[in-house]
Design a protein around this motif. Structure first.
Motif, PDB file in Angstrom:
ATOM      1  N   PRO A  83       0.960  -1.343   0.074  1.00  0.00           N
ATOM      2  CA  PRO A  83      -0.077  -0.058  -0.089  1.00  0.00           C
ATOM      3  C   PRO A  83       0.746   1.248   0.128  1.00  0.00           C
ATOM      4  CG  PRO A  83      -0.754  -1.593   1.659  1.00  0.00           C
ATOM      5  CD  PRO A  83       0.629  -2.127   1.154  1.00  0.00           C
ATOM      6  N   TYR A  84       0.309   2.221  -0.690  1.00  0.00           N
ATOM      7  CA  TYR A  84       1.107   3.588  -0.929  1.00  0.00           C
ATOM      8  C   TYR A  84       1.509   4.186   0.578  1.00  0.00           C
ATOM      9  CZ  TYR A  84       3.425   7.414  -3.086  1.00  0.00           C
ATOM     10  OH  TYR A  84       4.534   8.165  -3.323  1.00  0.00           O
ATOM     11  N   ILE A  85       0.655   4.019   1.514  1.00  0.00           N
ATOM     12  CA  ILE A  85       0.968   4.613   2.724  1.00  0.00           C
ATOM     13  C   ILE A  85       2.195   4.143   3.435  1.00  0.00           C
ATOM     14  CG2 ILE A  85      -0.548   3.084   3.969  1.00  0.00           C
ATOM     15  CD1 ILE A  85       0.000   6.918   4.740  1.00  0.00           C
ATOM     16  N   THR A  86       2.632   2.950   3.094  1.00  0.00           N
ATOM     17  CA  THR A  86       4.146   2.496   3.755  1.00  0.00           C
ATOM     18  C   THR A  86       5.187   3.500   3.203  1.00  0.00           C
ATOM     19  OG1 THR A  86       4.371   1.293   1.608  1.00  0.00           O
ATOM     20  CG2 THR A  86       3.234   0.051   3.514  1.00  0.00           C
ATOM     21  N   HIS A  87       5.198   4.164   2.435  1.00  0.00           N
ATOM     22  CA  HIS A  87       6.218   5.071   1.880  1.00  0.00           C
ATOM     23  C   HIS A  87       6.190   6.564   2.811  1.00  0.00           C
ATOM     24  CE1 HIS A  87       8.859   7.608  -0.355  1.00  0.00           C
ATOM     25  NE2 HIS A  87       7.883   8.389  -0.618  1.00  0.00           N
ATOM     26  N   PRO A  88       5.209   7.079   2.792  1.00  0.00           N
ATOM     27  CA  PRO A  88       5.234   8.172   3.687  1.00  0.00           C
ATOM     28  C   PRO A  88       5.578   7.842   5.354  1.00  0.00           C
ATOM     29  CG  PRO A  88       2.859   8.127   2.851  1.00  0.00           C
ATOM     30  CD  PRO A  88       3.836   7.455   2.112  1.00  0.00           C
ATOM     31  N   LEU A 110       2.430  13.872   5.124  1.00  0.00           N
ATOM     32  CA  LEU A 110       1.454  14.124   3.967  1.00  0.00           C
ATOM     33  C   LEU A 110       2.096  14.491   2.486  1.00  0.00           C
ATOM     34  CD1 LEU A 110      -0.429  16.905   6.241  1.00  0.00           C
ATOM     35  CD2 LEU A 110      -1.338  14.821   5.398  1.00  0.00           C
ATOM     36  N   HIS A 111       3.565  14.165   2.582  1.00  0.00           N
ATOM     37  CA  HIS A 111       4.318  14.867   1.502  1.00  0.00           C
ATOM     38  C   HIS A 111       4.069  14.527   0.197  1.00  0.00           C
ATOM     39  CE1 HIS A 111       6.850  11.072   1.616  1.00  0.00           C
ATOM     40  NE2 HIS A 111       6.925  11.511   0.358  1.00  0.00           N
ATOM     41  N   ASP A 112       3.241  13.448  -0.225  1.00  0.00           N
ATOM     42  CA  ASP A 112       2.784  12.872  -1.412  1.00  0.00           C
ATOM     43  C   ASP A 112       1.236  13.240  -1.740  1.00  0.00           C
ATOM     44  OD1 ASP A 112       5.281  12.460  -2.351  1.00  0.00           O
ATOM     45  OD2 ASP A 112       5.098  10.294  -1.726  1.00  0.00           O
ATOM     46  N   THR A 113       0.700  13.777  -0.752  1.00  0.00           N
ATOM     47  CA  THR A 113      -0.815  13.821  -0.904  1.00  0.00           C
ATOM     48  C   THR A 113      -1.395  14.796  -2.008  1.00  0.00           C
ATOM     49  OG1 THR A 113      -0.912  15.281   1.041  1.00  0.00           O
ATOM     50  CG2 THR A 113      -1.331  13.048   1.683  1.00  0.00           C
ATOM     51  N   LEU A 142       9.990  19.822  -5.267  1.00  0.00           N
ATOM     52  CA  LEU A 142      11.009  18.823  -5.412  1.00  0.00           C
ATOM     53  C   LEU A 142      10.836  17.675  -5.909  1.00  0.00           C
ATOM     54  CD1 LEU A 142      13.238  19.335  -2.072  1.00  0.00           C
ATOM     55  CD2 LEU A 142      13.272  20.557  -4.131  1.00  0.00           C
ATOM     56  N   GLU A 143       9.809  16.777  -5.680  1.00  0.00           N
ATOM     57  CA  GLU A 143       9.398  15.680  -6.155  1.00  0.00           C
ATOM     58  C   GLU A 143       9.149  15.782  -7.595  1.00  0.00           C
ATOM     59  OE1 GLU A 143       7.153  12.480  -3.668  1.00  0.00           O
ATOM     60  OE2 GLU A 143       8.322  13.936  -3.422  1.00  0.00           O
ATOM     61  N   LYS A 144       8.856  16.899  -8.420  1.00  0.00           N
ATOM     62  CA  LYS A 144       8.961  16.827  -9.774  1.00  0.00           C
ATOM     63  C   LYS A 144      10.355  17.024 -10.286  1.00  0.00           C
ATOM     64  CE  LYS A 144       4.462  19.322  -9.543  1.00  0.00           C
ATOM     65  NZ  LYS A 144       3.935  20.482  -9.431  1.00  0.00           N
ATOM     66  N   ALA A 175      15.014  11.934   3.251  1.00  0.00           N
ATOM     67  CA  ALA A 175      14.622  10.601   3.858  1.00  0.00           C
ATOM     68  C   ALA A 175      13.627  10.222   2.691  1.00  0.00           C
ATOM     69  CB  ALA A 175      13.554  11.218   5.146  1.00  0.00           C
ATOM     70  N   ASP A 176      12.772  11.008   2.142  1.00  0.00           N
ATOM     71  CA  ASP A 176      12.247  10.366   0.727  1.00  0.00           C
ATOM     72  C   ASP A 176      12.968   9.528  -0.039  1.00  0.00           C
ATOM     73  OD1 ASP A 176       9.534  10.310  -0.879  1.00  0.00           O
ATOM     74  OD2 ASP A 176      11.022  11.393  -2.067  1.00  0.00           O
ATOM     75  N   ARG A 177      14.136  10.216  -0.446  1.00  0.00           N
ATOM     76  CA  ARG A 177      15.007   9.539  -1.379  1.00  0.00           C
ATOM     77  C   ARG A 177      15.556   8.438  -0.794  1.00  0.00           C
ATOM     78  NH1 ARG A 177      17.758   9.980  -6.388  1.00  0.00           N
ATOM     79  NH2 ARG A 177      15.858  11.252  -6.859  1.00  0.00           N
TER      80      ARG A 177
HETATM   81 MN    MN Z   1       7.768  10.602  -1.516  1.00  0.00          MN
END
Ligand code: MN
Length: 725
Positions: A83-88, A110-113, A142-144, A175-177
């Protein structure tokens, strides 16, 4: 490659308790499917980690953020099928473990919402406030950048603008990376390699700059596994083979513990395994690894003063390796890092590196700016005005970051900006040099006096002509060392400007951008004049640090006027025609009894070359009329000013070659005006010296003495000016 194969975790020797084991915690948090039933458990790990650093933290906002993130991402899957939520969640746990404050964690959940779900920025602002909204917006921008053309200059500029106002955006990004790198195994190999390269080129240098050692080392190992799988496997095998019951570091750690206990110093002595990339680097450097090379001792104490007490005991009771001693407490690194570094000799001559720091320093060393808290918690408006060189003035907006933002404003051309930024990020350490007014300058390693001049004087440095380094006159190209005292010298004549050659010697984007800008605005003045090549010649190249300093030496900046000795009397040269000033050409440095030829140059002066000089031949070829020139005396001996000559020594490289050559020159009573050492190629090196001799008659003897220096196989007069790049 599976995610597990790229896993630098499953650590074989991770015995150092204070080290934050992000992987282990990441796995714990995400074990099993995350469903609505598991909700309290999933966020529970984050809450627990957060409370460990911030016992009073209000957890309700985290719960609310989790509920919104979980419900809005519901139905979305990661490529791994989770599930996507595992990432945030994983990203937030990483930050919580590092000690980030509540606002950062909320934004991280909330960083990807906003990017990936129906949730809007306005909604985030309404429910969580301006700060969280600002951080989420920054991360979204930044994500983009990441999975598009990461190195696209314009995009990167935008990225900096987004992050520059708040370093916490970058913390979330890192941390995301890290989590994306951990789970990269599900991607195609080409995509893995591409993402790994961006991580290597941009994210790891940023982690280093932000002092987030825990993220940096894990990212390095993940990149290493993807881009250099064979070497990664070799390193893994070496570490596995070195793991055994009789670890020499254990023995030394035991001895150190006893020594400190006997001295009444309360300290924790740990063994801190090197990460894979570090082991690999040590192996590359030393060839063979000893048992003590797989880790370092970490001594943790309560107070700053205890660090020095520990150091004293170690240096008394063990044999220290003095060259390894570094004091990053008195002079912290640019990224806030503080520690004492030393090395001691253990049983059987094995050398163990030792890091000594307080618990607080350790936290900063591991987590860097992430651990420094909320920049808005303190009153910034009332903060005293700080020196721009003080990197520690505002930890959430370190000096280098402010400089980046200044450059992106002043560099109108994205390519220049990108090049300078990349160069800046590629530098892995900075040096501190002292100004004569008592201040300090933080400069990248390899910085020259040009960099120091711009760092200290801004655009006024356009008129720089040289510098004093540790009290001695030095060329602008002189490379500075940590701890040097530097005093840039500016010409009174404000009309002069920088030389294009200076760009060969700059390491700081500020200097590069200032010089490039000036040259663009003054296209005519930047052209080197072929006749005044002396000024742009060897004098602008690096000088050997151990060369004797001639007392009469000028400080020859590249734009300093050529060292003319005008008039036939001082040059010892007579030219045809009325009393025009005469200068000796720098390209061939004529000395008696060379045959001469002259050319009238701008301003009416006559430049005199050796007749066989190729620059002179070129001028004849393009139709310039030669002017007759001869030495004043029949014997041609220039008695008053001595003679200046450029010599090229071809040698086989060896240690102390430079010192021996300069000693031979000094013994022959010649003064070194400038010198160039070209990078060795196939064991051969070429040194070019421009020398001032008291008497031309001494030249053959000097050349013989230089040829007699071991390793030198030829010494000749230069036909051309030394390369200026
Ligand atoms: Mn992310």
């Amino acid at each position: 490659m599976s995610a597990e194969a790229a896993d630098p975790g499953a650590p074989l020797r991770r015995r150092s308790r204070p080290r934050i084991d992000l992987r282990r915690l990441g796995r714990v948090a995400l074990r099993g499917p995350v469903s609505r039933d598991r909700l309290p458990d999933a966020i529970g790990h984050v809450a627990e980690a957060h409370r460990a650093h911030h016992p009073d933290a209000d957890l309700t906002i985290l719960h609310r953020a989790y509920v919104l993130a979980e419900s809005s991402h519901r139905g979305q899957m990661r490529k791994s099928g989770e599930p996507y939520i595992t990432h945030p969640l994983a990203v937030t746990l990483i930050l919580a473990e590092l000690g980030a404050e509540t606002t950062t964690l909320t934004a991280s959940l909330l960083h990807d919402t906003v990017e990936d779900t129906e949730v809007t920025l306005d909604q985030v602002k309404e429910q969580f406030g301006d700060e969280v909204c600002y951080l989420v917006d920054g991360v979204t921008k930044l994500e983009k950048v990441d999975y598009g053309a990461a190195a696209e200059p314009e995009t990167f500029r935008k990225m900096l603008v987004a992050t520059g106002n708040d370093v916490r955006v970058m913390s979330i990004k890192l941390a995301d990376r890290l989590h994306n790198m951990r789970t990269l195994g599900v991607m195609r190999p080409e995509k893995q390699a591409r993402i790994a390269k961006v991580t290597r080129d941009v994210l790891i240098p940023l982690a280093e700059r932000l002092g987030v050692q825990a993220l940096k080392t894990e990212l390095e190992d993940l990149v290493f596994a993807i881009l250099h799988p064979e070497e990664y496997e070799e390193t893994r095998a070496l570490i596995a083979a070195a793991t055994g019951p009789d670890d020499p570091l254990e023995t030394i750690a035991g001895n150190v513990t006893h020594t400190l206990r006997d001295a009444g110093i309360s300290a924790e002595v740990l063994i801190r395994p090197r990460h894979f990339v570090s082991v690999h680097r040590v192996r590359r450097k030393r060839g063979e690894l000893r048992g003590t090379d797989f880790g370092r001792l970490l001594v943790l104490v309560a107070q700053d003063a205890d660090c020095y007490a520990v150091l004293g005991e170690l240096h008394t009771c063990f044999t220290p390796v003095i060259s390894e001693f570094k004091d990053f407490i008195a002079a912290p690194k640019f990224n806030l890092y503080q520690s004492l570094h030393t090395a001691v000799v253990g049983p059987e001559g094995a050398v163990a590196e030792v890091l000594i720091r307080t618990h607080r320093m350790h936290k900063v060393a591991e987590a860097g700016v992430v651990a420094l808290g909320n920049p808005y918690a303190q009153d910034h408006a009332s903060a005293p005005q700080t020196e721009p060189s003080d990197e520690r003035a505002d930890p959430t907006r370190p000096g280098w970051l402010s400089r980046l933002l200044d450059w992106q404003e002043s560099a109108t051309d994205p390519d220049t900006f990108w090049t300078t930024l990349r160069d800046d990020l590629a530098q892995d350490r900075e040096i501190t040099v002292f100004r004569t007014d008592g201040g300090t300058l933080g400069l990248p390693a390899g910085a020259s006096c040009v960099d120091a001049a711009y760092a200290q004087y801004g655009d006024r440095a356009h008129t720089a002509i040289g510098a004093r380094v540790n009290g001695r006159l030095a060329t602008l190209s002189t490379v500075l060392s940590d701890g040097d005292t530097v005093q840039p010298l500016l010409a009174q004549d404000t009309a002069s400007g920088p030389s294009p050659d200076w760009l060969d010697h700059v390491r700081t984007p500020a200097a590069r951008i200032a010089i490039t800008g000036w040259l663009t605005d003054h296209p005519d003045e930047a052209k080197p004049d072929p006749e005044t090549v002396e000024a742009a010649g060897p004098g602008t190249q690096g000088e050997p640090a151990d060369a004797p300093a001639p007392s009469e030496r000028e400080a020859p900046g590249a734009t300093a006027p050529p060292r003319t000795r005008s008039g036939p009397r001082t040059t010892g040269v007579v030219v045809e025609g009325p009393g025009a000033p005469v200068r000796l050409a720098g390209c061939c440095t004529p000395v008696p009894p060379d045959e001469l030829t002259g050319f009238v140059v701008r301003g009416g002066a006559v430049t005199v070359h050796r007749r066989e000089c190729s620059a002179a031949a070129e001028m004849r070829d393009i139709g310039r009329a030669p002017v007759g020139a001869r030495w004043a005396d029949a014997g041609g001996r220039e008695s008053e000013a001595g003679c200046r000559v450029t010599l090229v020594a071809e040698s086989f490289g060896r240690p102390r070659l430079l010192a021996d050559l300069t000693e031979a020159i000094a013994t022959a009573e010649a003064a070194i005006v400038s010198a160039t050492v070209e990078p060795p190629s196939e064991q051969r090196v070429r040194h070019t010296y421009t020398l001032q001799l008291p008497d031309a008659a001494g030249l053959p003897g000097l050349m013989r003495a230089m040829r007699d220096v071991a390793g030198v196989y030829d010494v000749s007069r230069a036909q051309h000016p030394a390369p200026t790049g």
